[in-house]
Design a protein around this motif. Structure first.
Motif, PDB file in Angstrom:
ATOM      1  N   LYS A 163     -12.888   9.282  41.655  1.00  0.00           N
ATOM      2  CA  LYS A 163     -12.713   8.413  40.487  1.00  0.00           C
ATOM      3  C   LYS A 163     -12.657   6.925  40.870  1.00  0.00           C
ATOM      4  CE  LYS A 163     -12.645  11.991  37.884  1.00  0.00           C
ATOM      5  NZ  LYS A 163     -13.873  12.352  37.123  1.00  0.00           N
ATOM      6  N   GLN A 164     -12.642   6.650  42.179  1.00  0.00           N
ATOM      7  CA  GLN A 164     -12.666   5.261  42.624  1.00  0.00           C
ATOM      8  C   GLN A 164     -14.086   4.704  42.724  1.00  0.00           C
ATOM      9  OE1 GLN A 164      -9.709   3.648  42.944  1.00  0.00           O
ATOM     10  NE2 GLN A 164      -8.876   5.625  42.264  1.00  0.00           N
ATOM     11  N   PHE A 165     -15.075   5.558  42.539  1.00  0.00           N
ATOM     12  CA  PHE A 165     -16.462   5.098  42.580  1.00  0.00           C
ATOM     13  C   PHE A 165     -16.649   4.047  41.487  1.00  0.00           C
ATOM     14  CE2 PHE A 165     -21.070   5.409  41.906  1.00  0.00           C
ATOM     15  CZ  PHE A 165     -21.514   5.347  43.221  1.00  0.00           C
ATOM     16  N   PRO A 166     -17.286   2.934  41.762  1.00  0.00           N
ATOM     17  CA  PRO A 166     -17.296   1.788  40.828  1.00  0.00           C
ATOM     18  C   PRO A 166     -18.061   2.011  39.531  1.00  0.00           C
ATOM     19  CG  PRO A 166     -18.728   1.365  42.722  1.00  0.00           C
ATOM     20  CD  PRO A 166     -17.958   2.602  43.041  1.00  0.00           C
ATOM     21  N   MET A 167     -18.798   3.109  39.393  1.00  0.00           N
ATOM     22  CA  MET A 167     -19.532   3.363  38.153  1.00  0.00           C
ATOM     23  C   MET A 167     -19.054   4.690  37.563  1.00  0.00           C
ATOM     24  SD  MET A 167     -23.352   2.356  39.548  1.00  0.00           S
ATOM     25  CE  MET A 167     -24.166   2.502  37.960  1.00  0.00           C
ATOM     26  N   SER A 197     -22.238   7.840  49.458  1.00  0.00           N
ATOM     27  CA  SER A 197     -21.780   7.560  48.097  1.00  0.00           C
ATOM     28  C   SER A 197     -21.946   6.077  47.779  1.00  0.00           C
ATOM     29  CB  SER A 197     -20.320   8.014  47.933  1.00  0.00           C
ATOM     30  OG  SER A 197     -20.252   9.420  47.947  1.00  0.00           O
ATOM     31  N   ASP A 198     -23.197   5.719  47.640  1.00  0.00           N
ATOM     32  CA  ASP A 198     -23.597   4.346  47.337  1.00  0.00           C
ATOM     33  C   ASP A 198     -24.700   4.426  46.296  1.00  0.00           C
ATOM     34  OD1 ASP A 198     -23.981   1.336  48.181  1.00  0.00           O
ATOM     35  OD2 ASP A 198     -25.981   2.267  48.246  1.00  0.00           O
ATOM     36  N   ILE A 199     -24.610   3.666  45.228  1.00  0.00           N
ATOM     37  CA  ILE A 199     -25.543   3.821  44.116  1.00  0.00           C
ATOM     38  C   ILE A 199     -26.986   3.563  44.536  1.00  0.00           C
ATOM     39  CG2 ILE A 199     -25.233   1.453  43.299  1.00  0.00           C
ATOM     40  CD1 ILE A 199     -25.876   4.697  41.222  1.00  0.00           C
ATOM     41  N   GLU A 200     -27.213   2.623  45.438  1.00  0.00           N
ATOM     42  CA  GLU A 200     -28.581   2.358  45.874  1.00  0.00           C
ATOM     43  C   GLU A 200     -29.141   3.537  46.668  1.00  0.00           C
ATOM     44  OE1 GLU A 200     -30.468  -0.036  44.832  1.00  0.00           O
ATOM     45  OE2 GLU A 200     -28.777  -0.785  43.633  1.00  0.00           O
ATOM     46  N   ALA A 201     -28.300   4.148  47.508  1.00  0.00           N
ATOM     47  CA  ALA A 201     -28.739   5.322  48.264  1.00  0.00           C
ATOM     48  C   ALA A 201     -29.031   6.487  47.330  1.00  0.00           C
ATOM     49  CB  ALA A 201     -27.673   5.714  49.290  1.00  0.00           C
ATOM     50  N   GLU A 251     -22.882   5.631  33.505  1.00  0.00           N
ATOM     51  CA  GLU A 251     -23.557   4.497  34.146  1.00  0.00           C
ATOM     52  C   GLU A 251     -24.439   4.969  35.299  1.00  0.00           C
ATOM     53  OE1 GLU A 251     -20.334   0.894  33.369  1.00  0.00           O
ATOM     54  OE2 GLU A 251     -20.096   2.224  35.093  1.00  0.00           O
ATOM     55  N   ILE A 252     -23.966   5.971  36.037  1.00  0.00           N
ATOM     56  CA  ILE A 252     -24.795   6.535  37.117  1.00  0.00           C
ATOM     57  C   ILE A 252     -26.044   7.175  36.528  1.00  0.00           C
ATOM     58  CG2 ILE A 252     -24.865   8.250  38.978  1.00  0.00           C
ATOM     59  CD1 ILE A 252     -21.798   7.930  39.208  1.00  0.00           C
ATOM     60  N   ASN A 253     -25.854   7.932  35.443  1.00  0.00           N
ATOM     61  CA  ASN A 253     -26.998   8.590  34.791  1.00  0.00           C
ATOM     62  C   ASN A 253     -28.072   7.565  34.410  1.00  0.00           C
ATOM     63  OD1 ASN A 253     -25.603  11.000  34.955  1.00  0.00           O
ATOM     64  ND2 ASN A 253     -24.905  10.962  32.823  1.00  0.00           N
ATOM     65  N   ARG A 254     -27.651   6.464  33.796  1.00  0.00           N
ATOM     66  CA  ARG A 254     -28.600   5.457  33.312  1.00  0.00           C
ATOM     67  C   ARG A 254     -29.296   4.746  34.484  1.00  0.00           C
ATOM     68  NH1 ARG A 254     -28.039   4.377  27.901  1.00  0.00           N
ATOM     69  NH2 ARG A 254     -26.206   5.301  26.882  1.00  0.00           N
ATOM     70  N   ALA A 255     -28.545   4.443  35.533  1.00  0.00           N
ATOM     71  CA  ALA A 255     -29.125   3.727  36.670  1.00  0.00           C
ATOM     72  C   ALA A 255     -30.169   4.582  37.380  1.00  0.00           C
ATOM     73  CB  ALA A 255     -28.019   3.331  37.648  1.00  0.00           C
ATOM     74  N   VAL A 256     -29.861   5.856  37.541  1.00  0.00           N
ATOM     75  CA  VAL A 256     -30.789   6.756  38.240  1.00  0.00           C
ATOM     76  C   VAL A 256     -32.015   7.033  37.375  1.00  0.00           C
ATOM     77  CG1 VAL A 256     -31.073   9.091  39.141  1.00  0.00           C
ATOM     78  CG2 VAL A 256     -28.990   7.812  39.655  1.00  0.00           C
ATOM     79  N   ALA A 257     -31.803   7.314  36.102  1.00  0.00           N
ATOM     80  CA  ALA A 257     -32.932   7.585  35.212  1.00  0.00           C
ATOM     81  C   ALA A 257     -33.859   6.376  35.132  1.00  0.00           C
ATOM     82  CB  ALA A 257     -32.425   7.967  33.824  1.00  0.00           C
ATOM     83  N   SER A 258     -33.285   5.202  35.129  1.00  0.00           N
ATOM     84  CA  SER A 258     -34.077   3.968  34.995  1.00  0.00           C
ATOM     85  C   SER A 258     -35.050   3.802  36.155  1.00  0.00           C
ATOM     86  CB  SER A 258     -33.141   2.768  34.915  1.00  0.00           C
ATOM     87  OG  SER A 258     -33.871   1.567  34.852  1.00  0.00           O
ATOM     88  N   ILE A 259     -34.598   4.032  37.374  1.00  0.00           N
ATOM     89  CA  ILE A 259     -35.492   3.819  38.516  1.00  0.00           C
ATOM     90  C   ILE A 259     -36.597   4.869  38.555  1.00  0.00           C
ATOM     91  CG2 ILE A 259     -34.172   5.188  40.210  1.00  0.00           C
ATOM     92  CD1 ILE A 259     -34.833   2.957  42.258  1.00  0.00           C
ATOM     93  N   VAL A 260     -36.300   6.090  38.098  1.00  0.00           N
ATOM     94  CA  VAL A 260     -37.333   7.139  38.054  1.00  0.00           C
ATOM     95  C   VAL A 260     -38.371   6.791  36.988  1.00  0.00           C
ATOM     96  CG1 VAL A 260     -37.785   9.569  37.541  1.00  0.00           C
ATOM     97  CG2 VAL A 260     -35.793   8.932  38.927  1.00  0.00           C
TER      98      VAL A 260
END
Length: 405
Positions: free
Chosen positions: A120-124, A90-94, A128-137
């Motif tokens: 719910k303690q995940f920092p994003m 559970s790490d955004i980069e992973a 925000e997760i959706n945007r970060a993942v879509a962006s790298i793809v």
């Protein structure tokens, strides 16, 4: 096992519960039973491990092919849906790197990212997760975003320790895990209706055994094999089915010798219920199930049901009682029993059907006709000479193990 083109990406199967979420204090018992049923259904995959939590179940594939497991999992009641999944930290980069790798192994498609945070303690937050993942793809592949009708929906479930990434959702069988609702005795004929009654009973979490009435030489070995094949087609839904085959010839002939022809079916069904009750009690079943549909034939009018039911105090469950024939046939095609059910091998009910059966029989008249002969002795003989056959999903009917009841 033959691997599908992109199956190497997945290392888990994520299972979502169905109606179990409504069970309150009984939820743990239901999940425990589902875990047992999944394990039994997948016994031919020795490398897998199964983990259960309060809201999900996870199959650790350990190299097994998820596409080979899929058809077995689809027949386990209590599952709402399931997905092939890749588990990462559970790490955004992973998470981003795993989704990118998944996209790079396939032809360019339109996609949408849908994240859900159980932690719910995940920092994003999810968006925000959706945007970060879509962006790298988008930056590293030729994939395009389409939030309305994507070719691929990338689902991300973020938990405290692990995150699961999925691209497909397969429907489960629904219902409750077989066994949580006790056990019932199904009157299984060779027709279309009773196999569907069996299926619907198991779907509500009730395990089944079956009783079949054979009248050799008037009914053939093909009719017996047909019934065992129907049981084999139903067996995957609970692991195996015990079928009790009752030698019904002497009792049936006595009915036609001593009773009015118009009442023959009524008396015959009353005898069948008596036998089913005795077998059910011996096997610790709590109810009798059959494939009767209201008004379909003379023995299924409300008056007939009332007169026939009078011989037993056990609950009688009729899962297809209010369904019309087209609905039953459609479900039989879906379950896979229809083609076997329509094979032209008649059972004792169809062979001995009178020309003008009574449609409004009375209990008083039925009892008067039954007093004409010693049916109790014949009933006991039927029960004592019953043959019990263990039917498994992967064995043809002629290979089943049988023994006297």
């Amino acid at each position: 096992m033959n691997m599908q083109p992109d199956s190497f990406v997945y290392d888990h199967i994520l299972i979502r519960y169905g109606e179990l979420s409504t069970k309150g204090k009984n939820r743990k018992d239901f999940i425990k039973r589902l875990h047992t049923n999944v394990r039994h259904a997948l016994m031919m995959f020795p490398d897998i491990e199964i983990e259960r939590t309060h809201d999900r179940m996870y199959i650790h594939l350990n190299g097994s092919d998820p596409f080979a497991i899929k058809p077995y999992l689809e027949k386990v009641f209590g599952i709402s849906s399931f997905s092939f999944a890749l588990r990462v930290d559970s790490d955004i980069e992973a998470i981003k790197q795993a989704v990118l790798t998944l996209a790079q192994t396939q032809e360019p498609k339109t996609f949408k990212v849908a994240a859900r945070r159980s932690d719910k303690q995940f920092p994003m937050i999810s968006d925000e997760i959706n945007r970060a993942v879509a962006s790298i793809v988008l930056k590293n592949t030729e994939w395009k975003v389409n939030v309305r009708q994507p070719q691929v929906k990338i689902e991300i479930e973020v938990h405290t320790q692990d995150t699961y990434i999925m691209t497909d959702k397969y429907p489960g069988a629904g219902g409750y895990p077989v066994g949580v609702g006790g056990k019932a005795m199904v009157m299984l004929s060779g027709g279309i209706d009773s196999p569907i009654a069996s299926y619907l009973t198991m779907k509500r979490g009730v395990a089944i055994e079956c009783v079949h009435y054979a009248s050799p030489p008037y009914t053939s070995m093909q009719a017996r094999e047909k019934v065992l094949e129907l049981a084999r087609l139903l067996a995957p839904y609970q692991g195996h089915i015990l079928v009790h085959i009752v030698p019904f010839t002497d009792l049936q002939l006595a009915i036609y010798e001593h009773c009015e022809e118009s009442y023959a079916i009524t008396i015959m069904r009353r005898m069948m219920y008596r036998i089913a009750e005795r077998l059910a009690q011996k096997q610790n079943c709590l109810a009798i199930v059959n494939g009767e549909s209201i008004g379909q034939v003379a023995s299924q009018t409300l008056e007939s049901m009332h007169t026939i039911n009078a011989v037993t105090s056990m609950p009688i469950i009729r899962p297809v009682a209010t369904m019309d024939k087209v609905e039953i046939i459609d479900l039989a095609r879906k379950v896979g029993t229809y083609e076997t059910s329509i094979q032209p091998w008649e059972d004792c009910c169809t062979i001995f059907t009178p020309k003008n059966p009574v449609t409004k029989p009375t209990i008083r008249r039925a009892e008067a006709l039954e007093r004409r002969f010693d049916f109790e002795t014949l009933l006991e003989a039927c029960v004592e000479q019953t043959e019990s056959v263990h039917v498994y999903p992967t064995k043809p009917a002629e290979e089943e193990v049988s023994d006297l009841f």
